[in-house]
Design an enzyme around this catalytic site. Structure first.
Site, PDB file in Angstrom:
ATOM      1  N   CYS A  77       0.808  -1.236   0.000  1.00  0.00           N
ATOM      2  CA  CYS A  77       0.000   0.000   0.000  1.00  0.00           C
ATOM      3  C   CYS A  77       0.832   1.272   0.000  1.00  0.00           C
ATOM      4  CB  CYS A  77      -0.922  -0.005   1.217  1.00  0.00           C
ATOM      5  SG  CYS A  77      -2.201  -1.245   1.065  1.00  0.00           S
TER       6      CYS A  77
HETATM    7  N1  LIG Z   1      -2.784  -5.879   1.667  1.00  0.00           N
HETATM    8  C1  LIG Z   1      -3.179  -4.777   2.262  1.00  0.00           C
HETATM    9  O1  LIG Z   1      -2.774  -4.480   3.388  1.00  0.00           O
HETATM   10  C2  LIG Z   1      -4.181  -3.836   1.613  1.00  0.00           C
HETATM   11  C3  LIG Z   1      -4.852  -2.907   2.416  1.00  0.00           C
HETATM   12  C4  LIG Z   1      -5.786  -2.068   1.837  1.00  0.00           C
HETATM   13  C5  LIG Z   1      -6.001  -2.133   0.465  1.00  0.00           C
HETATM   14  N2  LIG Z   1      -5.322  -3.017  -0.304  1.00  0.00           N
HETATM   15  C6  LIG Z   1      -5.621  -3.054  -1.745  1.00  0.00           C
HETATM   16  O2  LIG Z   1      -6.472  -4.158  -1.998  1.00  0.00           O
HETATM   17  C7  LIG Z   1      -6.188  -4.717  -3.286  1.00  0.00           C
HETATM   18  C8  LIG Z   1      -5.874  -6.205  -3.160  1.00  0.00           C
HETATM   19  O3  LIG Z   1      -4.693  -6.342  -2.377  1.00  0.00           O
HETATM   20  P1  LIG Z   1      -4.279  -7.701  -1.669  1.00  0.00           P
HETATM   21  O4  LIG Z   1      -3.192  -7.353  -0.719  1.00  0.00           O
HETATM   22  O5  LIG Z   1      -5.485  -8.418  -1.166  1.00  0.00           O
HETATM   23  O6  LIG Z   1      -3.680  -8.507  -2.905  1.00  0.00           O
HETATM   24  P2  LIG Z   1      -3.320 -10.083  -2.955  1.00  0.00           P
HETATM   25  O7  LIG Z   1      -2.265 -10.207  -3.977  1.00  0.00           O
HETATM   26  O8  LIG Z   1      -3.089 -10.590  -1.560  1.00  0.00           O
HETATM   27  O9  LIG Z   1      -4.663 -10.780  -3.480  1.00  0.00           O
HETATM   28  C9  LIG Z   1      -5.215 -10.542  -4.717  1.00  0.00           C
HETATM   29  C10 LIG Z   1      -5.848 -11.821  -5.228  1.00  0.00           C
HETATM   30  O10 LIG Z   1      -6.523 -11.492  -6.453  1.00  0.00           O
HETATM   31  C11 LIG Z   1      -6.399 -12.603  -7.315  1.00  0.00           C
HETATM   32  N3  LIG Z   1      -6.684 -12.168  -8.682  1.00  0.00           N
HETATM   33  C12 LIG Z   1      -5.873 -11.536  -9.556  1.00  0.00           C
HETATM   34  N4  LIG Z   1      -6.535 -11.281 -10.698  1.00  0.00           N
HETATM   35  C13 LIG Z   1      -7.779 -11.762 -10.557  1.00  0.00           C
HETATM   36  C14 LIG Z   1      -8.932 -11.796 -11.392  1.00  0.00           C
HETATM   37  N5  LIG Z   1      -8.918 -11.262 -12.609  1.00  0.00           N
HETATM   38  N6  LIG Z   1     -10.041 -12.377 -10.908  1.00  0.00           N
HETATM   39  C15 LIG Z   1     -10.075 -12.917  -9.678  1.00  0.00           C
HETATM   40  N7  LIG Z   1      -9.013 -12.909  -8.835  1.00  0.00           N
HETATM   41  C16 LIG Z   1      -7.886 -12.335  -9.276  1.00  0.00           C
HETATM   42  C17 LIG Z   1      -4.977 -13.087  -7.067  1.00  0.00           C
HETATM   43  O11 LIG Z   1      -4.810 -14.426  -7.494  1.00  0.00           O
HETATM   44  C18 LIG Z   1      -4.865 -12.929  -5.546  1.00  0.00           C
HETATM   45  O12 LIG Z   1      -5.245 -14.105  -4.859  1.00  0.00           O
HETATM   46  C19 LIG Z   1      -5.048  -3.873  -3.852  1.00  0.00           C
HETATM   47  O13 LIG Z   1      -5.593  -2.849  -4.649  1.00  0.00           O
HETATM   48  C20 LIG Z   1      -4.416  -3.275  -2.619  1.00  0.00           C
HETATM   49  O14 LIG Z   1      -3.767  -2.052  -2.909  1.00  0.00           O
HETATM   50  C21 LIG Z   1      -4.434  -3.898   0.247  1.00  0.00           C
END
Ligand SMILES: NC(=O)c1ccc[n+]([C@@H]2O[C@H](COP(=O)([O-])OP(=O)(O)OC[C@H]3O[C@@H](n4cnc5c(N)ncnc54)[C@H](O)[C@@H]3O)[C@@H](O)[C@H]2O)c1
Length: 434
Positions: free
Chosen positions: A280
């Site tokens: 992030c």
């Molecule tokens: N990790 C954090 O602390 C956090 C906090 C707030 C916001 N975010 C935001 O949330 C979003 C997701 O982050 P995350 O950390 O959960 O990512 P992550 O990589 O842990 O998980 C994302 C998942 O999405 C899946 N994916 C990718 N393309 C896909 C598709 N077309 N259809 C279905 N699934 C698909 C991946 O296989 C993966 O399992 C990002 O935009 C991030 O900036 C993350």
């Protein structure tokens, strides 16, 4: 004619959300999507999780959680009452009444936003879009993404937003490893493309989230998240600069910050460290900077904070070289034990972790680097495999220098202080323990 039909669609979704008669889809079952799916199931919804990663889906369907914040007991509870299952079959996207999209939003090689995952997820939703569905984007992204990328794609089906389907943006604020604030008790901001879109999205989340914060547009909601993370990046940049200033002045930066934090108003405590990490704070501000470049505006605070935070691994490696030098030792050939490689305390996430830069810089100068991290038994970086050593008094005593990068609670810092020949502490973990 359309208005009463739309109203009944809106009222129907809201009423069914109240009765939990909604099938919720969550796309992307990672750090964000999985805790959300489990919380929605806990609130009484049936939830169908979608992910492109077969391993993730198979693991979840067998009751294995790959996300630390979701325990296997929580997962099994959701599955046990038939309220959660996962699939890779995107043709099933027509089944849910509501779909939250939580896919990654990384940066390209040139630090531009990579919204390809949002585009792919939108395409998959578009293929199955049907009347009465509500789509909510949760991924962090630049202002305008929901309206400029998702809306035209979804309306190309002939269905009209606010009448046939509903589209909103609601930023995820999860703070992995936070024992106090999780998905339910962290207030959730929601902005819709139309007022009905926002009303529907608020009603859908209401059973699972204690406090909802409606805002007027999707752009406002997108910008809320970027403001929050830019605020953190800029303030961390400021205290990191203060750490450099204090180092030059021979003053203890942590003492200064703790004393400043006794002011009961007008000061908020941020702590210096080895640099930013995670999915992030090092990334999100670049989404805003990129958007503003397109509007001929340079976001100076974002750029400066980015520079300062990125330089911190170099600052700490320089401190280590100086510390070795004071013992008449060269960094070349020295054994350095790095404590903690996760980007922050008590989590297992190494994405963008400053520890990786520190290890690369130390190895570049000829140091022999090993690491210990109770949450990261092994990792791969630039084709090289790293495995955590055991943290024993002998291992600590054998290292020419111990560098504390992540202050995990499970590390015995008292023992480290007693046994280490030399410590470089980027987190002030030793005095706190002592
Ligand atoms: N990790 C954090 O602390 C956090 C906090 C707030 C916001 N975010 C935001 O949330 C979003 C997701 O982050 P995350 O950390 O959960 O990512 P992550 O990589 O842990 O998980 C994302 C998942 O999405 C899946 N994916 C990718 N393309 C896909 C598709 N077309 N259809 C279905 N699934 C698909 C991946 O296989 C993966 O399992 C990002 O935009 C991030 O900036 C993350």
């Amino acid at each position: 004619m359309t208005k009463p039909i739309t109203k009944s669609l809106v009222d129907d979704l809201i009423a069914r959300a109240g009765r939990r008669e909604i099938l919720f889809g969550t796309m992307g079952l990672g750090y964000v999507g999985l805790p959300l799916a489990v919380e929605l199931a806990h609130a009484g919804y049936r939830v169908l999780g979608f992910d492109v990663n077969t391993g993730v889906v198979e693991g979840l369907n067998q009751g294995r959680s790959h996300v630390k914040d979701v325990t296997e007991a929580q997962l099994r509870e959701a599955m046990g009452c038939g309220r959660f299952s996962a699939t890779t079959d995107m043709s099933r996207l027509s089944e849910p009444d509501a779909i939250s999209i939580c896919v990654p939003t990384p940066l390209s090689k040139f630090k531009d936003p990579d919204v390809s995952y949002i585009v792919a997820a939108t395409e998959a939703v578009k293929k199955q879009l049907r009347r009465g569905q509500a789509i909510v984007l949760e991924s962090t992204t630049y202002p305008g993404t929901t309206r400029e990328i998702m809306l035209p794609a979804l309306e190309s089906t002939g269905l009209k937003v606010g009448q046939d389907f509903f589209l909103a943006f609601s930023p995820e604020r999860v703070d992995p490893g936070n024992p106090t604030y999780g998905t339910r008790n962290t207030p959730k901001v929601v902005g819709g493309i139309t007022e009905d879109c926002r009303r529907v999205a608020v009603a859908l989340y209401q059973p699972a989230i204690d406090t909802l914060v409606p805002v007027s547009t999707t752009e406002a909601a997108e910008l809320v998240k970027l403001l929050e993370n830019t605020f953190r990046s800029v303030n961390i940049g400021l205290v990191n600069e203060m750490a450099i200033v204090c180092d030059k002045l021979g003053v203890d930066v942590w003492e200064v910050i703790e004393a400043a934090a006794t002011k009961p108003f007008g000061f908020m405590k941020f702590l210096p460290g080895p640099g930013l990490g995670g999915h992030c704070i090092p990334i999100d501000p670049h989404y805003l900077a990129w958007k503003m470049r397109g509007l001929n505006y340079k976001t100076r605070f974002i750029d400066l904070a980015g520079e300062l935070n990125t330089e911190m691994p170099m600052f700490w490696v320089r401190k280590l070289v100086e510390a070795l030098n004071s013992r008449a030792k060269a960094v070349r050939g020295a054994s350095v034990l790095v404590l903690g490689v996760a980007y922050k305390r008590d989590i297992d996430d190494i994405r963008e972790s400053p520890a990786l830069d520190i290890i690369r810089l130390l190895e570049g100068q000829g140091a022999r680097v090993t690491y210990f991290d109770p949450h990261v038994p092994r990792f791969r970086e630039d084709g090289q495999e790293f495995r955590s050593v055991q943290l024993t008094p002998e291992v600590v005593a054998a290292a020419d220098c111990v560098m504390i990068v992540t202050d995990h609670r499970a590390i015995d810092f008292k023992m480290v202080k007693q046994k280490a020949q030399l410590v470089v502490d980027t987190r002030n973990a030793i005095p706190r323990e002592a």
